[in-house]
Design a protein around this motif. Structure first.
Motif, PDB file in Angstrom:
ATOM      1  N   THR A 152       1.013  -1.137   0.069  1.00 17.52           N
ATOM      2  CA  THR A 152       0.171   0.022   0.040  1.00 17.52           C
ATOM      3  C   THR A 152       0.866   1.340   0.040  1.00 17.52           C
ATOM      4  OG1 THR A 152      -1.800  -1.200   1.276  1.00 17.52           O
ATOM      5  CG2 THR A 152      -1.729   1.154   1.131  1.00 17.52           C
ATOM      6  N   PHE A 153       1.739   1.345   0.959  1.00 14.42           N
ATOM      7  CA  PHE A 153       2.687   2.531   1.003  1.00 14.42           C
ATOM      8  C   PHE A 153       3.485   2.666  -0.217  1.00 14.42           C
ATOM      9  CE2 PHE A 153       6.483   5.003   2.494  1.00 14.42           C
ATOM     10  CZ  PHE A 153       5.905   6.246   2.611  1.00 14.42           C
ATOM     11  N   PRO A 154       4.130   1.519  -0.852  1.00 19.72           N
ATOM     12  CA  PRO A 154       5.035   1.629  -1.828  1.00 19.72           C
ATOM     13  C   PRO A 154       4.109   2.398  -3.035  1.00 19.72           C
ATOM     14  CG  PRO A 154       5.628  -0.456  -0.721  1.00 19.72           C
ATOM     15  CD  PRO A 154       4.409   0.299  -0.004  1.00 19.72           C
ATOM     16  N   ALA A 155       2.921   1.866  -3.413  1.00 17.06           N
ATOM     17  CA  ALA A 155       1.984   2.251  -4.285  1.00 17.06           C
ATOM     18  C   ALA A 155       1.970   3.869  -4.030  1.00 17.06           C
ATOM     19  CB  ALA A 155       0.601   1.610  -4.325  1.00 17.06           C
ATOM     20  N   GLU A 156       1.618   4.397  -2.891  1.00 15.01           N
ATOM     21  CA  GLU A 156       1.637   5.810  -2.739  1.00 15.01           C
ATOM     22  C   GLU A 156       2.847   6.696  -2.960  1.00 15.01           C
ATOM     23  OE1 GLU A 156       0.379   6.897   1.246  1.00 15.01           O
ATOM     24  OE2 GLU A 156      -1.418   5.098   1.239  1.00 15.01           O
ATOM     25  N   VAL A 157       3.867   5.873  -2.747  1.00 15.66           N
ATOM     26  CA  VAL A 157       5.251   6.437  -3.183  1.00 15.66           C
ATOM     27  C   VAL A 157       5.358   6.711  -4.524  1.00 15.66           C
ATOM     28  CG1 VAL A 157       7.697   6.280  -2.862  1.00 15.66           C
ATOM     29  CG2 VAL A 157       6.273   5.784  -0.632  1.00 15.66           C
ATOM     30  N   LEU A 158       5.175   5.575  -5.305  1.00 10.38           N
ATOM     31  CA  LEU A 158       5.578   5.490  -6.742  1.00 10.38           C
ATOM     32  C   LEU A 158       4.483   6.603  -7.409  1.00 10.38           C
ATOM     33  CD1 LEU A 158       4.932   1.541  -7.624  1.00 10.38           C
ATOM     34  CD2 LEU A 158       6.995   3.282  -7.889  1.00 10.38           C
ATOM     35  N   CYS A 159       3.088   6.764  -6.882  1.00  7.85           N
ATOM     36  CA  CYS A 159       2.462   7.945  -7.420  1.00  7.85           C
ATOM     37  C   CYS A 159       2.724   9.241  -6.951  1.00  7.85           C
ATOM     38  CB  CYS A 159       0.807   7.597  -7.055  1.00  7.85           C
ATOM     39  SG  CYS A 159       0.196   6.308  -7.560  1.00  7.85           S
ATOM     40  N   GLY A 160       2.919   9.409  -5.592  1.00  9.29           N
ATOM     41  CA  GLY A 160       3.183  10.595  -5.115  1.00  9.29           C
ATOM     42  C   GLY A 160       4.422  11.369  -5.518  1.00  9.29           C
ATOM     43  N   ALA A 161       5.665  10.354  -5.829  1.00 13.81           N
ATOM     44  CA  ALA A 161       6.800  11.184  -6.340  1.00 13.81           C
ATOM     45  C   ALA A 161       6.616  11.707  -7.665  1.00 13.81           C
ATOM     46  CB  ALA A 161       7.897   9.695  -6.413  1.00 13.81           C
ATOM     47  N   LEU A 162       5.794  11.158  -8.512  1.00  9.66           N
ATOM     48  CA  LEU A 162       5.410  11.747 -10.003  1.00  9.66           C
ATOM     49  C   LEU A 162       4.543  13.062  -9.574  1.00  9.66           C
ATOM     50  CD1 LEU A 162       4.750   8.740 -12.219  1.00  9.66           C
ATOM     51  CD2 LEU A 162       6.803   9.954 -11.813  1.00  9.66           C
ATOM     52  N   TYR A 163       3.644  12.981  -8.812  1.00  8.25           N
ATOM     53  CA  TYR A 163       2.925  14.193  -8.245  1.00  8.25           C
ATOM     54  C   TYR A 163       3.673  15.479  -7.844  1.00  8.25           C
ATOM     55  CZ  TYR A 163      -1.573  12.111  -9.865  1.00  8.25           C
ATOM     56  OH  TYR A 163      -2.547  11.548 -10.613  1.00  8.25           O
ATOM     57  N   TYR A 164       4.520  15.052  -6.983  1.00 14.73           N
ATOM     58  CA  TYR A 164       5.482  16.018  -6.312  1.00 14.73           C
ATOM     59  C   TYR A 164       6.455  16.680  -7.505  1.00 14.73           C
ATOM     60  CZ  TYR A 164       9.773  17.899  -4.607  1.00 14.73           C
ATOM     61  OH  TYR A 164      10.706  18.794  -4.181  1.00 14.73           O
ATOM     62  N   ARG A 165       6.934  15.826  -8.402  1.00 14.52           N
ATOM     63  CA  ARG A 165       7.797  16.408  -9.484  1.00 14.52           C
ATOM     64  C   ARG A 165       6.611  17.295 -10.330  1.00 14.52           C
ATOM     65  NH1 ARG A 165      12.845  14.796 -12.478  1.00 14.52           N
ATOM     66  NH2 ARG A 165      14.175  14.670 -10.642  1.00 14.52           N
ATOM     67  N   HIS A 166       5.470  16.928 -10.596  1.00 15.24           N
ATOM     68  CA  HIS A 166       4.652  17.639 -11.352  1.00 15.24           C
ATOM     69  C   HIS A 166       4.258  19.012 -10.757  1.00 15.24           C
ATOM     70  CE1 HIS A 166       1.509  19.067 -14.103  1.00 15.24           C
ATOM     71  NE2 HIS A 166       0.515  18.627 -13.040  1.00 15.24           N
ATOM     72  N   LEU A 167       3.661  18.745  -9.517  1.00 12.08           N
ATOM     73  CA  LEU A 167       3.204  19.955  -8.923  1.00 12.08           C
ATOM     74  C   LEU A 167       4.048  20.964  -7.971  1.00 12.08           C
ATOM     75  CD1 LEU A 167       0.216  17.879  -7.608  1.00 12.08           C
ATOM     76  CD2 LEU A 167      -0.024  19.438  -9.226  1.00 12.08           C
ATOM     77  N   LEU A 168       5.019  20.253  -7.380  1.00 10.83           N
ATOM     78  CA  LEU A 168       5.925  21.137  -6.458  1.00 10.83           C
ATOM     79  C   LEU A 168       7.223  21.321  -7.228  1.00 10.83           C
ATOM     80  CD1 LEU A 168       4.604  19.534  -3.321  1.00 10.83           C
ATOM     81  CD2 LEU A 168       3.857  21.770  -4.400  1.00 10.83           C
ATOM     82  N   SER A 169       7.799  20.611  -7.847  1.00 11.47           N
ATOM     83  CA  SER A 169       9.210  20.861  -8.508  1.00 11.47           C
ATOM     84  C   SER A 169       9.403  21.635  -9.791  1.00 11.47           C
ATOM     85  CB  SER A 169       9.920  19.462  -8.600  1.00 11.47           C
ATOM     86  OG  SER A 169      11.070  19.635  -9.118  1.00 11.47           O
ATOM     87  N   THR A 170      10.387  22.269 -10.071  1.00 12.52           N
ATOM     88  CA  THR A 170      10.586  22.789 -11.423  1.00 12.52           C
ATOM     89  C   THR A 170      11.133  21.614 -12.327  1.00 12.52           C
ATOM     90  OG1 THR A 170      12.834  23.458 -10.681  1.00 12.52           O
ATOM     91  CG2 THR A 170      11.019  24.887 -10.401  1.00 12.52           C
ATOM     92  N   ARG A 171      11.330  20.476 -11.756  1.00 13.42           N
ATOM     93  CA  ARG A 171      11.878  19.517 -12.728  1.00 13.42           C
ATOM     94  C   ARG A 171      10.594  18.395 -12.940  1.00 13.42           C
ATOM     95  NH1 ARG A 171      14.585  19.193  -8.050  1.00 13.42           N
ATOM     96  NH2 ARG A 171      13.632  17.379  -7.562  1.00 13.42           N
ATOM     97  N   LEU A 172      10.333  18.340 -14.506  1.00 20.81           N
ATOM     98  CA  LEU A 172       9.253  17.467 -14.838  1.00 20.81           C
ATOM     99  C   LEU A 172       9.473  16.133 -14.515  1.00 20.81           C
ATOM    100  CD1 LEU A 172       8.505  19.382 -18.321  1.00 20.81           C
ATOM    101  CD2 LEU A 172       7.148  19.302 -16.106  1.00 20.81           C
ATOM    102  N   PRO A 173       8.576  15.069 -14.420  1.00 19.97           N
ATOM    103  CA  PRO A 173       8.871  13.718 -14.244  1.00 19.97           C
ATOM    104  C   PRO A 173       9.103  13.166 -15.701  1.00 19.97           C
ATOM    105  CG  PRO A 173       6.523  14.512 -14.005  1.00 19.97           C
ATOM    106  CD  PRO A 173       7.145  15.674 -14.120  1.00 19.97           C
ATOM    107  N   ASP A 174      10.202  13.278 -16.131  1.00 20.77           N
ATOM    108  CA  ASP A 174      10.605  12.660 -17.588  1.00 20.77           C
ATOM    109  C   ASP A 174      10.818  11.296 -17.516  1.00 20.77           C
ATOM    110  OD1 ASP A 174      13.032  12.815 -16.173  1.00 20.77           O
ATOM    111  OD2 ASP A 174      13.666  14.517 -17.561  1.00 20.77           O
TER     112      ASP A 174
END
Length: 191
Positions: A152-174
């Motif tokens: 469950t938590f690894p699934a959240e981390v997988l999704c969350g890392a991409l959303y973090y990059r998209h929403l909060l970082s200046t680096r796109l999830p490439d």
């Protein structure tokens, strides 16, 4: 020249959602208001308030209309390849208008509105997490991932890392970021 007939019901709703997305894309959330949507659509504010109690509710429905990214994972027997394909397919949808600007605006607004935050999670993020979890659990049952671990938590981390990059970082999830994320996941849980 004949006057255009007044739109009612579903046609009016579709028009209001379309206008909302256009305005949100042009001016962002800060420049968006019920009044601006009403003016652009040529209707009174009461027409909008009869359908939606707030700007956030209107934006959620507008986002639902364009959130067409296929969230179903393929199951080729290679969990890493399936996760990679899904993540790379989702990245452009989250980055481009109209989804990108509207989604970022809703995320920002949700930080001060618990009801909106819960609704946003229930209508969008929960589905992403559940489908990701379902795919990695199938891989676990097939012997691709270590047994006996709650994913469950690894699934959240997988999704969350991409959303973090998209929403909060200046680096796109490439591709490079997706590959690095999946390498970490497979190092921790792969067989």
């Amino acid at each position: 020249m004949a006057e255009e007939p007044r739109r009612r019901g579903a046609a009016r709703t579709d028009e209001l959602l379309r206008v909302t997305l256009e305005l949100a894309t042009e001016s962002g959330y800060a420049g968006l208001s019920i009044e601006a949507v009403a003016r652009a659509a040529g209707v009174g504010k009461h027409t909008i308030y009869r359908r939606w109690p707030s700007m956030a509710a209107l934006l959620l429905d507008a986002l639902s209309r364009v959130w067409t990214t296929d969230l179903d994972y393929r199951d080729t027997g290679d969990v890493r390849a399936d996760l990679r394909e899904q993540f790379l397919r989702s990245v452009p949808a989250l980055a481009a208008p109209p989804i990108g600007p509207v989604y970022r605006a809703l995320i920002a607004e949700a930080q001060g509105d618990e009801t909106l935050r819960a609704t946003l999670y229930d209508r969008f993020l929960r589905t992403v997490e559940e489908r990701t979890l379902a795919r990695i659990v199938r891989a676990q049952l097939a012997g691709e991932l270590v047994a006996g671990v709650d994913l469950t938590f690894p699934a959240e981390v997988l999704c969350g890392a991409l959303y973090y990059r998209h929403l909060l970082s200046t680096r796109l999830p490439d591709e490079k970021a997706v590959d690095a994320l999946l390498d970490m996941f497979m190092a921790a849980y792969g067989r």
